[in-house]
Design an enzyme around this catalytic site. Structure first.
Site, PDB file in Angstrom:
ATOM      1  N   ASP A 124      30.618   7.764  14.886  1.00 39.60           N
ATOM      2  CA  ASP A 124      30.800   6.369  15.290  1.00 39.60           C
ATOM      3  C   ASP A 124      30.820   6.212  16.806  1.00 39.60           C
ATOM      4  OD1 ASP A 124      30.857   5.665  12.687  1.00 39.60           O
ATOM      5  OD2 ASP A 124      33.055   5.654  12.527  1.00 39.60           O
TER       6      ASP A 124
ATOM      7  N   GLU B 155      12.731  15.857 -13.817  1.00 33.53           N
ATOM      8  CA  GLU B 155      13.586  15.236 -12.810  1.00 33.53           C
ATOM      9  C   GLU B 155      14.502  14.219 -13.471  1.00 33.53           C
ATOM     10  OE1 GLU B 155      10.753  13.452 -10.227  1.00 33.53           O
ATOM     11  OE2 GLU B 155      10.119  15.372  -9.395  1.00 33.53           O
TER      12      GLU B 155
ATOM     13  N   LYS C 168      15.963  10.755 -14.155  1.00 32.45           N
ATOM     14  CA  LYS C 168      15.405   9.412 -13.956  1.00 32.45           C
ATOM     15  C   LYS C 168      16.526   8.532 -13.414  1.00 32.45           C
ATOM     16  CE  LYS C 168      12.501   5.955 -16.135  1.00 32.45           C
ATOM     17  NZ  LYS C 168      13.291   4.780 -15.796  1.00 32.45           N
TER      18      LYS C 168
ATOM     19  N   ASP D 157      18.593   5.507 -12.158  1.00 32.59           N
ATOM     20  CA  ASP D 157      18.552   4.111 -12.567  1.00 32.59           C
ATOM     21  C   ASP D 157      18.834   3.213 -11.365  1.00 32.59           C
ATOM     22  OD1 ASP D 157      18.255   1.960 -14.156  1.00 32.59           O
ATOM     23  OD2 ASP D 157      20.177   2.163 -15.194  1.00 32.59           O
TER      24      ASP D 157
ATOM     25  N   TYR E 172      10.936  10.990  -4.847  1.00 34.74           N
ATOM     26  CA  TYR E 172      10.390  11.829  -5.918  1.00 34.74           C
ATOM     27  C   TYR E 172       8.878  11.960  -5.934  1.00 34.74           C
ATOM     28  CZ  TYR E 172      10.246   7.205  -8.111  1.00 34.74           C
ATOM     29  OH  TYR E 172      10.042   5.888  -8.367  1.00 34.74           O
TER      30      TYR E 172
ATOM     31  N   LYS F 119      13.955   8.749 -22.573  1.00 39.09           N
ATOM     32  CA  LYS F 119      15.079   7.830 -22.422  1.00 39.09           C
ATOM     33  C   LYS F 119      16.248   8.316 -23.268  1.00 39.09           C
ATOM     34  CE  LYS F 119      13.435   4.402 -19.879  1.00 39.09           C
ATOM     35  NZ  LYS F 119      13.279   3.076 -20.405  1.00 39.09           N
TER      36      LYS F 119
ATOM     37  N   CYS G  46      20.086 -27.971 -42.509  1.00 37.95           N
ATOM     38  CA  CYS G  46      19.960 -27.686 -41.083  1.00 37.95           C
ATOM     39  C   CYS G  46      21.250 -28.065 -40.345  1.00 37.95           C
ATOM     40  CB  CYS G  46      18.780 -28.468 -40.503  1.00 37.95           C
ATOM     41  SG  CYS G  46      18.670 -28.368 -38.710  1.00 37.95           S
TER      42      CYS G  46
ATOM     43  N   CYS H 194      20.179 -31.297 -38.126  1.00 39.72           N
ATOM     44  CA  CYS H 194      19.746 -32.599 -38.666  1.00 39.72           C
ATOM     45  C   CYS H 194      20.056 -32.763 -40.148  1.00 39.72           C
ATOM     46  CB  CYS H 194      18.256 -32.804 -38.417  1.00 39.72           C
ATOM     47  SG  CYS H 194      17.225 -31.714 -39.415  1.00 39.72           S
TER      48      CYS H 194
ATOM     49  N   CYS I  83      13.955 -25.215 -40.827  1.00 39.01           N
ATOM     50  CA  CYS I  83      14.094 -26.653 -40.933  1.00 39.01           C
ATOM     51  C   CYS I  83      12.701 -27.208 -40.668  1.00 39.01           C
ATOM     52  CB  CYS I  83      15.079 -27.142 -39.866  1.00 39.01           C
ATOM     53  SG  CYS I  83      14.994 -28.917 -39.624  1.00 39.01           S
TER      54      CYS I  83
ATOM     55  N   CYS J 270      13.642 -33.050 -36.100  1.00 40.96           N
ATOM     56  CA  CYS J 270      14.931 -32.368 -35.913  1.00 40.96           C
ATOM     57  C   CYS J 270      15.244 -32.246 -34.424  1.00 40.96           C
ATOM     58  CB  CYS J 270      14.884 -30.987 -36.551  1.00 40.96           C
ATOM     59  SG  CYS J 270      16.300 -29.962 -36.110  1.00 40.96           S
TER      60      CYS J 270
HETATM   61  S1  IVH Z   1       7.804   8.999 -11.181  1.00 37.73           S
HETATM   62  C1  IVH Z   1       3.528   6.802 -11.770  1.00 37.73           C
HETATM   63  N1  IVH Z   1      10.176  10.045 -10.964  1.00 37.73           N
HETATM   64  O1  IVH Z   1      11.222   5.164 -13.257  1.00 37.73           O
HETATM   65  C2  IVH Z   1       4.994   6.588 -11.983  1.00 37.73           C
HETATM   66  N2  IVH Z   1      10.022   7.727 -11.467  1.00 37.73           N
HETATM   67  O2  IVH Z   1       8.944   3.907 -15.245  1.00 37.73           O
HETATM   68  C3  IVH Z   1       5.758   7.517 -11.130  1.00 37.73           C
HETATM   69  N3  IVH Z   1      12.168   6.603 -11.642  1.00 37.73           N
HETATM   70  O3  IVH Z   1       9.556   2.629 -11.606  1.00 37.73           O
HETATM   71  C4  IVH Z   1       7.201   7.395 -11.337  1.00 37.73           C
HETATM   72  N4  IVH Z   1      13.431   8.361 -11.210  1.00 37.73           N
HETATM   73  O4  IVH Z   1      11.510   3.550 -10.453  1.00 37.73           O
HETATM   74  C5  IVH Z   1       9.470   8.925 -11.216  1.00 37.73           C
HETATM   75  N5  IVH Z   1      12.203  11.122 -10.699  1.00 37.73           N
HETATM   76  C6  IVH Z   1      11.511  10.006 -10.936  1.00 37.73           C
HETATM   77  C7  IVH Z   1      12.143   8.761 -11.181  1.00 37.73           C
HETATM   78  C8  IVH Z   1      11.346   7.649 -11.450  1.00 37.73           C
HETATM   79  C9  IVH Z   1      13.418   7.060 -11.490  1.00 37.73           C
HETATM   80  C10 IVH Z   1      11.807   5.217 -11.999  1.00 37.73           C
HETATM   81  C11 IVH Z   1      10.824   4.584 -11.064  1.00 37.73           C
HETATM   82  C12 IVH Z   1       9.742   3.981 -11.887  1.00 37.73           C
HETATM   83  C13 IVH Z   1      10.250   4.154 -13.278  1.00 37.73           C
HETATM   84  C14 IVH Z   1       9.109   4.653 -14.140  1.00 37.73           C
END
Ligand code: IVH
Length: 667
Positions: A38, A113, A115, A117, A222, A310, A404, A407, A422, A427
């Site tokens: 800082d 990797e 995913k 969110d 990524y 997923k 319904c 009405c 209905c 209605c």
């Molecule tokens: S690769 C060509 N790697 O997931 C698509 N996506 O439906 C390349 N996401 O919109 C995506 N972690 O926002 C990739 N390790 C990862 C990810 C990742 C999150 C998300 C990304 C994308 C959605 C794919």
């Protein structure tokens, strides 16, 4: 201090701050106390204030958040940001592996990797400097959020090498920061964010970067968006390369030799995901070799070389307190479960559609039951099952009414349908829903006519159908609750403006069964006027590729209705446009210099922009890709073309300069 000294000191401070920041944000391993960072930052801020000419756009001082913007500027992605296909079970992953192997002869390895969110973003670097950051948007066009992204400590403003590249990653809000933010918001009496993802998105969408600067956002990178021919053969190496450049990448990625190893990795995370300080919604599986990725290519929406596994949806138990009935636009009477509010997958759920009586019987749902809830596709709440063992006898059976709820006319089952309908065209519930649909964004897009206003118009008997919207008068509207001079004026002009809408908006707005916004557009493009659409026979409709039996029947039936014809005549009389105003359907292109050719653009084009060149190639049936490989047919090389040109020469690929390109594509 003179200018030269100040310059030297500023440089020194920036180097130090970049180093401290890197260890703190990217490595999560600070090397100095926060106070030290800082202090140095404040010193630099002061220097840049005293010597304005020292300010640079990649200075760590930019991270505090610069001046607010008026609006976000749109950015075209040079290479589209695609989405991924989904897998929900082990078998889906094995099927994916089979498809991948069918497309290739060599052996395959994968990278898994987490995913993350959060929110996908694209970061552009020129000469190693961060110059632009954008949201994914619709995948083709995003919004420039550079100043907000500069506030994300783990995004390097300068890289370790002076490279030009675009990288992609996911911005997220760590769980702890999210909880803290919501606590603060609650104290301040503000509404809280439903989940960390919304909080991250909300923070990046602020026009004032100072807000983003206080939200403690983070990022994992990524992928490299462009320039795949850079120094690596595999995705895994590309990630290592990104790390060397100074980017933050996710430490949990794993190289897997085959799909069984992938499945093992995926399953190991189903249980462990809660241990992380950020939310993940699955695992992304990618073919490791970039050459193989290129051979597999893309479908219209997503790469064939990657898939998103997923995680199973989160389930919760709650009480079903009652069943409410609603009447939809088409008269279907739908039962909806009223639930004791419960948090599921990041949001509070208090309703779930029960669809129809058959489903209530099938699942044996009673009022007062304890039920298991989940969100289908992590979005739409659903009652999975009843916990019969928890019943105490006080639960009540639910029977659908025979009339319904709006009405009171007799409800019927049409043909083989399970839904009760209905069928009273007068209605009020149905008409209200029709109106809500008619004014909605993809339909006539009339601003200021929300559900509440429509209800008011209806109860005050100012409208009893679509055409009445165009007969509303100022004096009547002024009598309504919360309607001042200004909002009435705005509403009336929005209604007036909507009269000029292109045909597809009206066609969609009519609410013909099965005709969605996309089909409405196809119909409008094809028939061009409402008159010729009205006259279209079933065969005329079926001749259109996108229109199937069900839709064709529904359209013919709609235009046979005397009320529909009366409505359309009246709307025409009231001055609504009945013609298609959009671009004409493209005739299929064949036999051009570029049909079915894969083209790579490189270097600086002087007479056209990259986008114009791309559009030109696509309009002639060609395809533009980002990197040179043996699948490339033509390289268009502008001024100062670099490694792509060398590679194309090595591979013996046809090379055009800009003039040749414009010559050959001249039409
Ligand atoms: S690769 C060509 N790697 O997931 C698509 N996506 O439906 C390349 N996401 O919109 C995506 N972690 O926002 C990739 N390790 C990862 C990810 C990742 C999150 C998300 C990304 C994308 C959605 C794919």
């Amino acid at each position: 201090m003179d200018q030269a000294e100040a310059q030297k000191r500023a440089q020194k401070l920036r180097d130090l701050l970049d180093k401290y920041g890197y260890h703190y944000y990217v490595m999560d391993d600070p090397i100095v106390p926060d106070s030290e960072y800082d202090e140095k930052l404040q010193e630099l801020v002061k220097l840049e204030q005293d010597f304005e000419e020292l300010q640079t756009s990649d200075s760590p001082t930019q991270r505090i958040g610069g001046a607010p913007l008026d609006a976000f500027v749109k950015v075209q992605h040079e290479i589209p940001m695609m989405s991924l296909g989904n897998a929900f079970h082990d078998q889906d992953l094995r099927d994916f592996d089979r498809r991948v192997r069918q497309g290739l002869s060599e052996s395959i390895d994968y990278v898994c990797e987490l995913k993350i969110d959060g929110l996908a973003v694209s970061l552009t670097y020129e000469n190693g400097r961060f110059v632009r950051g954008a949201t994914r948007g619709d995948g083709t066009t995003g919004e420039d959020i550079t100043s907000n992204l500069k506030t994300v400590g783990s995004i390097p403003l300068r890289l370790n090498e002076p490279v030009n590249l675009e990288v992609r990653g996911e911005v997220f809000m760590p769980k702890r920061s999210f909880e803290r933010l919501n606590e603060q918001k609650e104290k301040a009496g503000e509404s809280v964010f439903a989940n960390p993802r919304n909080a991250a998105a909300g923070s990046l969408r602020q026009l004032d970067p100072k807000i983003a600067a206080n939200r403690n956002l983070d990022i994992f990178l990524y992928a490299i968006g462009n320039d795949y021919e850079m120094k690596t053969q595999t995705h895994y190496e590309a990630i290592q390369y990104m790390k060397r450049l100074g980017f933050k990448t996710n430490p949990e990625s794993k190289h897997c030799e085959d799909i069984e190893a992938v499945i093992e990795f995926v399953n190991s995370w189903v249980e462990r995901r809660d241990e992380l300080n950020y939310e993940i919604d699955g695992i992304v599986v990618k073919v490791n070799h970039l050459e193989q990725q290129e051979q597999l290519g893309f479908t219209a929406k997503s790469p064939r070389w990657a898939i998103a596994y997923k995680f199973p949806a989160e389930e919760k138990i709650t009480t079903l307190e009652g069943i409410m009935l609603s009447v939809g636009r088409t008269g279907a009477v739908t039962p909806t479960a009223k639930l004791k509010p419960v948090q599921v997958a990041g949001t509070v759920v208090q309703r779930a559609s029960l669809h129809n009586e058959d489903l209530i019987r099938e699942k044996d749902i009673k009022i007062g039951d304890q039920v298991v809830i989940k969100k289908a596709g992590d979005i739409i709440p659903e009652v999975v099952r009843v916990l019969e063992e928890l019943r105490d006898g006080s639960e009540e059976q639910f029977d659908m009414p025979s009339t319904c709820p709006a009405c009171e006319s007799e409800l019927v089952h049409l043909e083989e349908e399970v839904a009760l309908r209905c069928i009273n065209p007068q209605c009020p519930a149905q008409i209200q829903e029709e109106l809500i649909h008619f004014v909605s964004r993809n339909a006539m897009n009339i601003d200021g006519l929300g559900e509440k206003v429509i209800q008011q118009l209806f109860t005050h008997q100012l409208v009893s159908g679509i055409a009445d919207l165009y007969k509303l008068e100022k004096d009547e509207l002024l009598k309504l609750e919360r309607m001042g001079e200004k909002s009435v004026q705005n509403l009336l002009s929005a209604i007036e403006v909507s009269k000029a809408n292109s045909l597809e908006k009206l066609v969609f707005g009519l609410g013909i069964r099965f005709v969605g916004a996309k089909a409405a557009r196809t119909l409008a493009e094809h028939f061009e006027t409402m008159e010729s659409l009205r006259r279209a026979s079933r065969d005329d409709l079926l001749a259109i590729y996108e229109i199937g039996d069900k839709m064709a029947d529904a359209i013919v039936r709609y235009f046979e209705l005397p009320e529909a014809n009366a409505l359309l005549d009246e709307l025409k009389e009231l001055g609504l446009n009945m013609t298609y105003k959009g671009p004409k359907k493209q005739e299929a292109v064949s036999d051009t210099a570029l049909s079915d050719k894969t083209v790579v653009l490189t270097g600086t084009l002087e007479r056209v922009t990259r986008n114009e060149a791309k559009e030109l190639i696509e309009s002639l049936g060609g395809k533009v890709t980002g990197s040179v490989s043996k699948n490339t047919d033509v390289l268009v090389a502008g001024a100062d073309a670099g490694s792509k040109l060398t590679k194309a020469e090595q591979l013996g690929i046809e090379i055009w300069d800009e003039d040749q390109f414009l010559d050959k594509t001249a039409t």
